[in-house]
Design a protein around this motif. Structure first.
Motif, PDB file in Angstrom:
ATOM      1  N   ALA A 209      38.672  33.468   6.798  1.00 21.34           N
ATOM      2  CA  ALA A 209      39.017  34.615   5.950  1.00 21.34           C
ATOM      3  C   ALA A 209      37.828  35.145   5.168  1.00 21.34           C
ATOM      4  N   GLY A 210      36.796  34.330   4.966  1.00 23.90           N
ATOM      5  CA  GLY A 210      35.656  34.766   4.173  1.00 23.90           C
ATOM      6  C   GLY A 210      35.915  34.597   2.693  1.00 23.90           C
ATOM      7  N   PRO A 211      35.058  35.164   1.849  1.00 19.22           N
ATOM      8  CA  PRO A 211      35.181  34.986   0.390  1.00 19.22           C
ATOM      9  C   PRO A 211      36.508  35.515  -0.147  1.00 19.22           C
ATOM     10  N   LEU A 212      37.211  34.673  -0.898  1.00 19.15           N
ATOM     11  CA  LEU A 212      38.487  35.040  -1.496  1.00 19.15           C
ATOM     12  C   LEU A 212      38.540  34.501  -2.924  1.00 19.15           C
ATOM     13  N   SER A 213      39.321  35.145  -3.761  1.00 21.75           N
ATOM     14  CA  SER A 213      39.572  34.608  -5.095  1.00 21.75           C
ATOM     15  C   SER A 213      40.515  33.411  -4.957  1.00 21.75           C
ATOM     16  N   PRO A 214      40.607  32.557  -5.987  1.00 19.81           N
ATOM     17  CA  PRO A 214      41.554  31.434  -5.910  1.00 19.81           C
ATOM     18  C   PRO A 214      42.993  31.896  -5.645  1.00 19.81           C
ATOM     19  N   ALA A 215      43.420  32.984  -6.287  1.00 18.41           N
ATOM     20  CA  ALA A 215      44.778  33.481  -6.066  1.00 18.41           C
ATOM     21  C   ALA A 215      44.952  33.970  -4.639  1.00 18.41           C
ATOM     22  N   GLN A 216      43.959  34.669  -4.105  1.00 17.66           N
ATOM     23  CA  GLN A 216      44.026  35.150  -2.725  1.00 17.66           C
ATOM     24  C   GLN A 216      44.067  33.986  -1.741  1.00 17.66           C
TER      25      GLN A 216
END
Length: 203
Positions: free
Chosen positions: A41-48
């Motif tokens: 998925a690549g870079p994501l926020s913790p919520a994402q």
């Protein structure tokens, strides 16, 4: 006919939450490789990240279910702007607790519901709920004793609020069920969105 709810999670805490809330369900564990899914998925926020993994688990199980409702959940803990999952190793858990002692973090839980009842044909709804967790100042002796129990090794953030670590939690802002791993009120909203009253699932 009332649809069957399938929980796509191996977490005993999540199934206990559903049982305590009187919600009929069965458990079918997904075969999702969480590390591979997040890497792809690549870079994501913790919520994402929490929502992505909840979706992946739900879709994995839904692919094997003919009809009903499939719920995937995943939790990610965030402190000092960094995401943390399960520590697995005792030394990792000890390091986490040294970092968390006397501080506050955010527990994000992703929920993904797939409905395949009444001809819905795989309608999906997702939501992330988050709660702030405030930790007591914890001594090295307490950290060692807690890690030795094994409880924190396989839970997001290396703590529980419904177990031994409850003694080290100063307070929570938000839905406590979110911290356990499944917000019942969020589940209710998701069920409403696919036309199923939560009361239909009561035992």
């Amino acid at each position: 006919m009332t649809p069957e709810l399938v929980l796509a999670s191996a977490s005993p805490a999540r199934t206990k939450l559903l049982n305590d809330a009187g919600i009929r369900h069965r458990v079918q564990v997904s075969d999702v490789d969480e590390d591979a899914a997040t890497a792809a998925a690549g870079p994501l926020s913790p919520a994402q990240t929490a929502l992505l993994l909840a979706q992946a688990k739900a879709e994995s199980v839904a692919a094997t279910v003919v009809s009903g409702l499939v719920l995937g959940c995943d939790s990610v803990f965030e402190i000092d702007g960094q995401p943390y999952g399960k520590p697995w190793e005792p030394e990792v858990a000890r390091a986490r607790w040294r970092q968390m002692s006397g501080k506050s973090g955010i527990l994000h839980t992703g929920h993904w519901l797939i409905s395949m009842h009444d001809g819905a044909g795989g309608v999906a709804q997702g939501e992330v709920t988050s709660a702030v967790v405030h930790f007591e100042e914890v001594s090295e002796a307490e950290i060692d004793a807690y890690v030795t129990t094994g409880e924190p090794l396989q839970v997001a953030g290396a703590f529980t609020i419904d177990g031994l670590a409850g003694a080290f939690i100063a307070g929570i802002e938000g839905d406590p069920h979110t911290v356990v791993g499944l917000s019942i009120s969020t589940l209710r909203r998701l069920l409403v969105s696919v036309g199923v009253p939560i009361t239909d699932l009561w035992k």
